[in-house]
Design a protein around this motif. Structure first.
Motif, PDB file in Angstrom:
ATOM      1  N   ILE A  18       0.816  -1.183   0.020  1.00 38.47           N
ATOM      2  CA  ILE A  18       0.063   0.142   0.001  1.00 38.47           C
ATOM      3  C   ILE A  18       0.830   1.127  -0.151  1.00 38.47           C
ATOM      4  O   ILE A  18       0.662   2.105  -0.741  1.00 38.47           O
ATOM      5  CB  ILE A  18      -1.013  -0.171   1.323  1.00 38.47           C
ATOM      6  CG1 ILE A  18      -2.034  -1.169   1.154  1.00 38.47           C
ATOM      7  CG2 ILE A  18      -1.723   1.525   1.357  1.00 38.47           C
ATOM      8  CD1 ILE A  18      -2.948  -1.390   2.528  1.00 38.47           C
ATOM      9  N   SER A  19       1.995   1.100   0.880  1.00 36.41           N
ATOM     10  CA  SER A  19       2.629   2.283   0.923  1.00 36.41           C
ATOM     11  C   SER A  19       3.461   2.673  -0.500  1.00 36.41           C
ATOM     12  O   SER A  19       3.497   3.676  -0.866  1.00 36.41           O
ATOM     13  CB  SER A  19       3.976   2.153   1.863  1.00 36.41           C
ATOM     14  OG  SER A  19       5.158   3.202   1.791  1.00 36.41           O
ATOM     15  N   GLN A  22       1.187   4.188  -2.933  1.00 32.89           N
ATOM     16  CA  GLN A  22       0.698   5.745  -2.664  1.00 32.89           C
ATOM     17  C   GLN A  22       1.847   6.542  -2.986  1.00 32.89           C
ATOM     18  O   GLN A  22       1.732   7.783  -3.292  1.00 32.89           O
ATOM     19  CB  GLN A  22       0.265   5.923  -1.076  1.00 32.89           C
ATOM     20  CG  GLN A  22      -0.578   5.132  -0.728  1.00 32.89           C
ATOM     21  CD  GLN A  22      -0.890   5.228   0.777  1.00 32.89           C
ATOM     22  OE1 GLN A  22      -0.004   5.458   1.670  1.00 32.89           O
ATOM     23  NE2 GLN A  22      -1.890   5.373   1.567  1.00 32.89           N
ATOM     24  N   ASP A  23       2.941   5.798  -3.445  1.00 34.42           N
ATOM     25  CA  ASP A  23       4.454   6.796  -3.850  1.00 34.42           C
ATOM     26  C   ASP A  23       4.292   7.030  -5.296  1.00 34.42           C
ATOM     27  O   ASP A  23       5.429   7.503  -6.064  1.00 34.42           O
ATOM     28  CB  ASP A  23       5.477   5.887  -3.405  1.00 34.42           C
ATOM     29  CG  ASP A  23       5.693   6.051  -2.016  1.00 34.42           C
ATOM     30  OD1 ASP A  23       5.110   6.875  -1.450  1.00 34.42           O
ATOM     31  OD2 ASP A  23       6.596   5.518  -1.482  1.00 34.42           O
ATOM     32  N   SER A  26      -1.429   6.682 -10.190  1.00 37.97           N
ATOM     33  CA  SER A  26      -2.684   5.502 -10.196  1.00 37.97           C
ATOM     34  C   SER A  26      -2.793   4.947 -11.612  1.00 37.97           C
ATOM     35  O   SER A  26      -3.318   4.158 -11.486  1.00 37.97           O
ATOM     36  CB  SER A  26      -3.931   5.768  -9.514  1.00 37.97           C
ATOM     37  OG  SER A  26      -4.258   7.024 -10.432  1.00 37.97           O
ATOM     38  N   TRP A 183      -2.087  14.266  -9.259  1.00 38.12           N
ATOM     39  CA  TRP A 183      -0.836  13.790  -9.104  1.00 38.12           C
ATOM     40  C   TRP A 183       0.141  14.798  -9.754  1.00 38.12           C
ATOM     41  O   TRP A 183       0.018  15.049 -10.788  1.00 38.12           O
ATOM     42  CB  TRP A 183      -0.507  12.480  -9.378  1.00 38.12           C
ATOM     43  CG  TRP A 183       0.918  11.956  -9.049  1.00 38.12           C
ATOM     44  CD1 TRP A 183       2.094  12.247  -9.605  1.00 38.12           C
ATOM     45  CD2 TRP A 183       1.238  11.375  -7.718  1.00 38.12           C
ATOM     46  NE1 TRP A 183       3.215  11.517  -8.901  1.00 38.12           N
ATOM     47  CE2 TRP A 183       2.523  10.896  -8.015  1.00 38.12           C
ATOM     48  CE3 TRP A 183       0.630  10.932  -6.718  1.00 38.12           C
ATOM     49  CZ2 TRP A 183       3.119  10.385  -6.895  1.00 38.12           C
ATOM     50  CZ3 TRP A 183       1.241   9.861  -5.809  1.00 38.12           C
ATOM     51  CH2 TRP A 183       2.477   9.638  -5.794  1.00 38.12           C
ATOM     52  N   HIS A 207       3.179  15.664  -0.460  1.00 37.37           N
ATOM     53  CA  HIS A 207       2.837  14.068  -0.063  1.00 37.37           C
ATOM     54  C   HIS A 207       4.081  13.355   0.067  1.00 37.37           C
ATOM     55  O   HIS A 207       4.307  12.570   0.920  1.00 37.37           O
ATOM     56  CB  HIS A 207       2.014  13.544  -1.312  1.00 37.37           C
ATOM     57  CG  HIS A 207       1.723  12.007  -1.151  1.00 37.37           C
ATOM     58  ND1 HIS A 207       1.161  11.406  -0.099  1.00 37.37           N
ATOM     59  CD2 HIS A 207       2.228  11.040  -1.732  1.00 37.37           C
ATOM     60  CE1 HIS A 207       1.280  10.265  -0.287  1.00 37.37           C
ATOM     61  NE2 HIS A 207       1.595  10.087  -1.263  1.00 37.37           N
ATOM     62  N   LYS A 246      -0.343  15.818  -4.086  1.00 41.30           N
ATOM     63  CA  LYS A 246      -1.572  15.052  -4.755  1.00 41.30           C
ATOM     64  C   LYS A 246      -2.827  15.743  -4.255  1.00 41.30           C
ATOM     65  O   LYS A 246      -2.876  16.332  -3.386  1.00 41.30           O
ATOM     66  CB  LYS A 246      -1.558  13.486  -4.219  1.00 41.30           C
ATOM     67  CG  LYS A 246      -1.766  13.412  -2.668  1.00 41.30           C
ATOM     68  CD  LYS A 246      -1.402  11.656  -2.251  1.00 41.30           C
ATOM     69  CE  LYS A 246      -2.603  10.900  -2.917  1.00 41.30           C
ATOM     70  NZ  LYS A 246      -2.422   9.589  -2.262  1.00 41.30           N
ATOM     71  N   ASP A 247      -3.860  15.543  -4.934  1.00 37.70           N
ATOM     72  CA  ASP A 247      -5.095  15.949  -4.872  1.00 37.70           C
ATOM     73  C   ASP A 247      -5.060  17.574  -4.672  1.00 37.70           C
ATOM     74  O   ASP A 247      -5.447  18.184  -3.580  1.00 37.70           O
ATOM     75  CB  ASP A 247      -5.951  15.426  -3.544  1.00 37.70           C
ATOM     76  CG  ASP A 247      -6.127  13.900  -3.898  1.00 37.70           C
ATOM     77  OD1 ASP A 247      -6.184  13.500  -5.011  1.00 37.70           O
ATOM     78  OD2 ASP A 247      -6.139  13.276  -2.906  1.00 37.70           O
TER      79      ASP A 247
END
Length: 668
Positions: A18-19, A22-23, A26, A183, A207, A246-247
């Protein structure tokens, strides 16, 4: 026990996956499927017309083919068009530099637009014939193009490379644009021989903000004659940085903003020094002392100030007249320059003409021409004065630590007489002595001397005070009154400009228009119009004849009521930058018309903002014959951070609501 260990290992493995997910973005650049066309406006920017799915840049210093290091910049962007209003996201301009001996090059422009037709992805390539080259200036050229076949529901990808022999032109990166981004990533790799200053701005968190170092060997080559080339390698440490946001919501200019470029999330770079092995370090980024010396030695800045300007004798004699006091002399010289010269461009850093004689002959010039001439005349009269360099509010902030001269665009005048100092700007025709235009209050500025001093032109340090007094009474069937408005200084400056350009009657017509046709205005006068050091006062009588009604509705705020909230956005991610503190006062004394009594009266209220940073006061009272009220809006600071925005917005929403409330009078 083994099962527990196995479970824990599985959890750790899942957390690692997961980590790592997130790096990175997507999506995978270059691979597009029908599922990629199901995007909607993100929750953090629901009004978006297009989305930047991912924008990834990489800038490296690499070995070059001319025996020197070079820059290599690569960008890859994917974006989705939500509706037709978002197609402008597909318009690109790539700027690159062409010098006299070398040049930057743009290459590998590859773009594809994807549309979903009948459930299938249809690809349209950006052709080389659709990429246009345009000369912007003598040394800057543009590549301009628009992604093909864009429409609502289109997705596009673009990549390109910029190669540069100028390592000082290290490419900045903007994480935030006019469109939301899911992103945004920037990667840099810089050999240990080059020290850069990293300048980061914006109000959103990273991020990822990561530093690493790795060993690297760089191959460099150069011409060796007869068409042959010689090559050599250099080994050392490469310093790598990775920034990710991000976002990221879009950024739009809203009310009370200096310039949006002050607040866009971005990183910039300045080469500080070059440190090759076994060589003396080469400083690149200058110091304020050195910059000041260079400016004062420049033929187009400081050198003409201290020449033997004997030809100025007659000018100074005319300007000064019989004045003896140094301050009075300075005032007269300032007024002579202000009143006899026209500023053709309210920005400028260097003299545009061959010299002061040409400026005097044409009686015009940019802001630097006029204010440097002012300094020369003051010095000719032995009045201590210096250039003050700054950046105007619309041009952006300067950096107080590093002398980044492209961030400056304005020259004012600093004067020291005894224990008093003054800031002057003779380029504004209606500006008083010791005043600066509001656009100059933009933070850090520098006095150009042997020991250059930093000064702060802080909008929090200036207050715009105003007072409006209204007296109303009934005369027969007519309600009449008198208004006296003591304007703030900067409002006076604007009004003087209007009157100078369009005349008093046009100014008065504007006041009449605000009241409407049911009001008659008479005896309009202006006090202190020509006394430029002081604010203006405007006075006039008014009257109107209300219909014979059982109920009268009267808004006690007759003049300059706040009708709408200046802060409309629900959220704001950068500061509110009001150009000055505010102290706005309104006083009414109203004699109740014969035969009427007060039926409803707005309630008095007093609201503090952030305890002691602001105040809204609305005090009203009535007896059998008179209504008295006082309204005050006070802001004791001018700049508010994003986390104060909602409170500020609510504060002004309350002001608007309260100032719309009416007095209700009923017949007895």
């Amino acid at each position: 026990m083994n099962l527990i260990r196995l479970g824990l290992c599985g959890l750790c493995l899942m957390a690692g996956i997961i980590s790592r997910a997130q790096d990175k973005p997507s999506y995978k650049f270059g691979k597009v499927s029908p599922a990629d066309f199901k995007m909607k406006a993100p929750a953090f920017d629901t009004g978006a017309h297009a989305i930047i799915v991912g924008d990834v840049g990489t800038c490296r210093i690499v070995g070059g083919d001319k025996g020197e290091f070079e820059l290599e910049f690569e960008r890859k962007i994917r974006a989705y068009i939500l509706d037709i209003n978002g197609v402008d996201l597909g318009k690109f301009v790539i700027e690159y530099y062409i010098g006299s001996d070398d040049k930057e090059e743009v290459s590998n422009i590859r773009g594809y637009t994807y549309n979903l037709e009948g459930g299938k992805v249809v690809e349209t390539k950006l052709e080389s014939s659709q990429v246009f080259t345009e000369k912007a200036t003598k040394k800057w050229t543009l590549k301009k193009f628009t992604m093909p076949q864009l429409k609502a529901g289109s997705l596009f990808e673009l990549s390109y490379t910029v190669s540069s022999p100028y390592i000082r032109n290290f490419r900045p990166w903007e994480f935030q644009s006019n469109y939301p981004s899911l992103w945004s990533e920037y990667n840099t790799e810089i050999p240990e021989y080059f020290d850069f200053v990293f300048l980061s701005q914006g109000y959103l968190p990273f991020h990822i903000n990561k530093n690493e170092s790795t060993g690297r060997t760089w191959m460099l080559s150069n011409a060796a004659g007869t068409g042959a080339r010689s090559s050599f390698s250099v080994s050392g440490i490469a310093n790598q940085k990775r920034w990710v946001m991000k976002d990221i919501p879009s950024i739009r200019e809203e009310s009370y903003t200096t310039t949006i470029e002050n607040h866009r999330c971005k990183v910039d770079f300045q080469l500080s020094s070059i440190n090759y092995p076994n060589q003396v370090a080469q400083p690149i980024l200058s110091t304020w002392t050195k910059v000041s010396e260079e400016l004062m030695e420049s033929e187009h800045f400081g050198q003409p100030l201290d020449r033997n300007n004997g030809w100025m004798d007659d000018i100074v004699k005319t300007a000064v007249g019989n004045a003896v006091d140094p301050i009075e002399k300075a005032k007269r010289i300032y007024a002579w320059v202000r009143d006899n010269f026209t500023c053709t461009y309210h920005a400028g850093f260097y003299l545009t003409n061959a010299g002061f004689k040409d400026i005097v002959k044409t009686k015009s010039g940019n802001v630097a021409d006029i204010n440097l001439l002012l300094i020369a005349l003051l010095r000719h009269e032995k009045i201590e004065s210096y250039p003050v360099i700054l950046s105007t509010r619309s041009h952006g902030y300067t950096n107080a630590v590093y002398p980044l001269m492209d961030r400056y665009n304005y020259v004012a005048c600093g004067v020291i007489i005894g224990d008093k100092d003054f800031l002057l700007d003779a380029s504004e025709p209606d500006l008083g002595f010791g005043k600066l235009p509001v656009q100059c209050y933009n933070g850090h500025a520098r006095v150009v001397t042997k020991d250059p001093a930093s000064i702060e032109l802080d909008p929090n340090a200036i207050v715009e005070r105003s007072l409006t007094m209204v007296v109303m009474q009934q005369e027969g069937k007519v309600i009449s009154g008198r208004v006296q408005a003591d304007m703030g200084y900067f409002e006076s400056l604007r009004k003087r400009g209007t009157i100078r350009e369009k005349g008093k009657e046009t100014f008065f017509d504007g006041i009449r228009k605000e009241y409407g046709s049911e009001y008659t205005l008479q005896n309009l006068t202006i006090d202190s119009l020509k006394i430029l050091d002081e604010p203006m006062k405007v006075s006039y009588d008014f009257q109107y004849s209300p219909e014979d009604q059982d109920v009268l509705y009267i808004n006690p705020i007759m003049v300059d009521a706040m009708k709408e909230n200046p802060f409309k956005s629900a959220d704001r991610h950068y500061p509110v930058e009001i150009p000055f503190c505010i102290d706005d006062n309104y006083v009414l004394n109203f004699t109740i018309p014969d035969g009427y009594k007060v039926d409803e009266l707005p309630k008095s209220t007093k609201v503090a903002f952030n305890e002691d940073e602001g105040l809204f006061e609305y005090l009203i009272s009535a007896d059998a014959t008179t209504i008295q009220m006082r309204c005050r809006i006070q802001l004791r600071k001018a700049v508010f951070m994003p986390d104060e925005y909602n409170d500020l917005r609510e504060f002004f929403a309350y002001v608007v609501k309260k100032q719309s409330e009416q007095i209700v009078l009923k017949k007895k």
